[in-house]
Write a protein that holds these residues in place. Structure first.
Motif, PDB file in Angstrom:
ATOM      1  N   GLU A 329       0.812  -1.211   0.000  1.00 21.65           N
ATOM      2  CA  GLU A 329       0.000   0.000   0.000  1.00 21.65           C
ATOM      3  C   GLU A 329       0.855   1.275   0.000  1.00 21.65           C
ATOM      4  N   ASP A 330       2.183   1.102  -0.021  1.00 23.18           N
ATOM      5  CA  ASP A 330       3.066   2.275  -0.043  1.00 23.18           C
ATOM      6  C   ASP A 330       2.831   3.057  -1.345  1.00 23.18           C
ATOM      7  N   ALA A 331       2.425   4.326  -1.194  1.00 26.57           N
ATOM      8  CA  ALA A 331       2.019   5.105  -2.367  1.00 26.57           C
ATOM      9  C   ALA A 331       3.163   5.306  -3.347  1.00 26.57           C
ATOM     10  N   GLU A 332       4.367   5.583  -2.827  1.00 24.72           N
ATOM     11  CA  GLU A 332       5.495   5.858  -3.705  1.00 24.72           C
ATOM     12  C   GLU A 332       5.923   4.600  -4.474  1.00 24.72           C
ATOM     13  N   LEU A 333       6.072   3.494  -3.746  1.00 27.20           N
ATOM     14  CA  LEU A 333       6.463   2.257  -4.411  1.00 27.20           C
ATOM     15  C   LEU A 333       5.376   1.789  -5.387  1.00 27.20           C
ATOM     16  N   SER A 334       4.121   1.938  -4.994  1.00 26.99           N
ATOM     17  CA  SER A 334       3.020   1.539  -5.873  1.00 26.99           C
ATOM     18  C   SER A 334       3.018   2.367  -7.153  1.00 26.99           C
ATOM     19  N   ALA A 335       3.334   3.658  -7.027  1.00 24.47           N
ATOM     20  CA  ALA A 335       3.374   4.510  -8.219  1.00 24.47           C
ATOM     21  C   ALA A 335       4.466   4.064  -9.185  1.00 24.47           C
ATOM     22  N   ILE A 336       5.637   3.700  -8.622  1.00 22.22           N
ATOM     23  CA  ILE A 336       6.728   3.225  -9.473  1.00 22.22           C
ATOM     24  C   ILE A 336       6.339   1.906 -10.136  1.00 22.22           C
ATOM     25  N   ALA A 337       5.766   0.984  -9.337  1.00 19.61           N
ATOM     26  CA  ALA A 337       5.347  -0.310  -9.891  1.00 19.61           C
ATOM     27  C   ALA A 337       4.288  -0.118 -10.973  1.00 19.61           C
ATOM     28  N   GLU A 338       3.381   0.822 -10.755  1.00 20.44           N
ATOM     29  CA  GLU A 338       2.327   1.083 -11.729  1.00 20.44           C
ATOM     30  C   GLU A 338       2.931   1.598 -13.038  1.00 20.44           C
ATOM     31  N   ARG A 339       3.914   2.489 -12.917  1.00 16.81           N
ATOM     32  CA  ARG A 339       4.574   3.014 -14.117  1.00 16.81           C
ATOM     33  C   ARG A 339       5.262   1.876 -14.888  1.00 16.81           C
ATOM     34  N   ALA A 340       5.964   1.006 -14.147  1.00 15.66           N
ATOM     35  CA  ALA A 340       6.647  -0.117 -14.796  1.00 15.66           C
ATOM     36  C   ALA A 340       5.648  -1.034 -15.484  1.00 15.66           C
ATOM     37  N   TRP A 341       4.525  -1.292 -14.815  1.00 18.70           N
ATOM     38  CA  TRP A 341       3.500  -2.178 -15.397  1.00 18.70           C
ATOM     39  C   TRP A 341       2.952  -1.575 -16.691  1.00 18.70           C
TER      40      TRP A 341
END
Length: 393
Positions: A329-341
């Motif tokens: 649920e970490d917003a920063e890590l999730s944003a990076i993962a979302e960009r990679a996806w």
């Protein structure tokens, strides 16, 4: 506000992904497979009783549009959070928040996309083998007729090839890559036996006995190299330099290797042996040169697809780690993962951007392992400085 924008972006990504997915021939094969087939069973296991994802997306999108209109009027972060927490009635899923609904639909989309990718790989690997087998078997049948002999292995290999072709359409998830490899072996064995028969009939030496098998293998290599090259140029935006491929004429054209092989076989048996040896050596040199070119094309032209699949695997591993250590649920890590996806699952894929995003996610996860500085202001500044745009492989 950040969560609201993330959900908006996810809806847009899922819309685009669904449109692309539903235009895929492999998706149509998956969706329309006859009941009782392996493909239909796999599809039903993924989608359940309600395969249509669009009503869920439309319901969530409608809610986000309503919230967005409130933002324009009020702009209150507290009210946005409260609005996002309101449970809505999602078609096929029941009452839940927009974020929960998108999480479920994202999981279902990923599962369907994985099945489609599996069918894509099967077609890419097995269909070229079937087409190459048909061409080789047609030639072997003609040779058997010419020599007035019957080779049972030709008929058995053709039966296998036609069965594979039919199943790739009717039940692709019931096909295994190993079946295509076994077909290769059967065709190669039939070609070897026919070459031996031809060699015995024409009193050819040992080198001539392997020429038909060489032709069969070259057709397989050319068909596979062309299929992989097409897949790479379609799915990868920046594949790098690719090895050029010859046309089918190089093997089966008027002056192709097959016809030139006929000339070698038809050389006057009464001629001096040196003449026959020279003609065969020239043919073998050309065949070996083509084989080297096609092997190089398979390795080089498929490299970008291999790298994309490797990056997808790394991203999945990092996401699993985030979940395991409580950072999902970490917003920063999730944003990076979302960009990679987004980079990896939107065609054509930019490998440079995808590798940068996955690399940044790996770095941030290492920081989180090293200590409690993950949420420090310095890290916030790094993200605001758009690390994803600066880090290139």
């Amino acid at each position: 506000m950040v969560e609201f924008r993330r959900l908006e972006a996810l809806v847009a990504t899922l819309r685009a992904g669904l449109v692309e997915l539903q235009q895929s021939p492999s998706y149509l094969l998956l969706r329309d497979a006859a009941a009782g087939t392996v493909t239909a069973t796999r599809y039903r296991a993924v989608v359940g009783d309600d395969p249509d994802l669009w009503p869920v997306i439309e319901a969530v999108d409608g809610r986000l549009v309503a919230i967005g209109s409130d933002i324009d009027e009020e702009g209150s972060p507290a009210s946005i959070a409260a609005d996002l927490a309101v449970v809505i009635d999602v078609p096929g899923l029941g009452p839940m928040t927009p974020a929960a609904a998108l999480s479920q639909i994202r999981g279902r989309y990923d599962a369907i996309a994985a099945e489609v990718a599996t069918i894509d790989r099967l077609w890419l690997n097995v269909l070229p083998r079937v087409e190459a087998a048909r061409a080789t078997l047609d030639r072997l049948d003609a040779e058997a007729d010419e020599l007035a002999i019957r080779e049972p292995l030709i008929g058995r290999a053709r039966t296998v090839a036609e069965d594979l072709a039919e199943r790739l359409v009717s039940d692709p998830r019931g096909v295994e890559v190993a079946e295509g490899q076994r077909l290769d072996s059967q065709v190669a064995e039939a070609a070897r036996l026919m070459a031996e028969a031809r060699g015995g009939h024409d009193n050819l030496d040992t080198d001539l006995a392997g020429t038909e098998e060489t032709l069969a293998n070259l057709r397989i290599l050319l068909a596979r190299a062309r299929a992989i090259t097409t897949e790479t140029t379609t799915k990868i935006a920046d594949p790098g330099p690719l090895v050029a491929l010859p046309s089918d004429e190089i093997i089966d054209g008027t002056r192709g290797l097959a016809n030139r092989l006929d000339e070698v076989f038809l050389t006057d048996p009464g001629a001096r042996w040196q003449h026959r040896r020279a003609a065969l050596d020239r043919w073998l040199g050309q065949a070996q040169g083509l084989q080297r070119q096609l092997v190089r094309a398979l390795d080089t032209n498929g490299h970008a697809l291999d790298l994309r699949d490797e990056l997808r695997g790394r991203l999945q591993a990092f996401q699993a780690k985030m979940a395991a250590v409580g950072l999902a649920e970490d917003a920063e890590l999730s944003a990076i993962a979302e960009r990679a996806w987004n980079h990896l699952y939107t065609a054509p894929t930019s490998l440079g951007d995808a590798e940068a995003a996955v690399g940044l996610l790996a770095e941030r996860l290492r920081r989180s392992d090293d200590g409690p500085d993950r949420g420090q202001p310095g890290m916030q500044r790094d993200l605001r400085n758009d690390d994803l745009g600066k880090r290139k492989p």
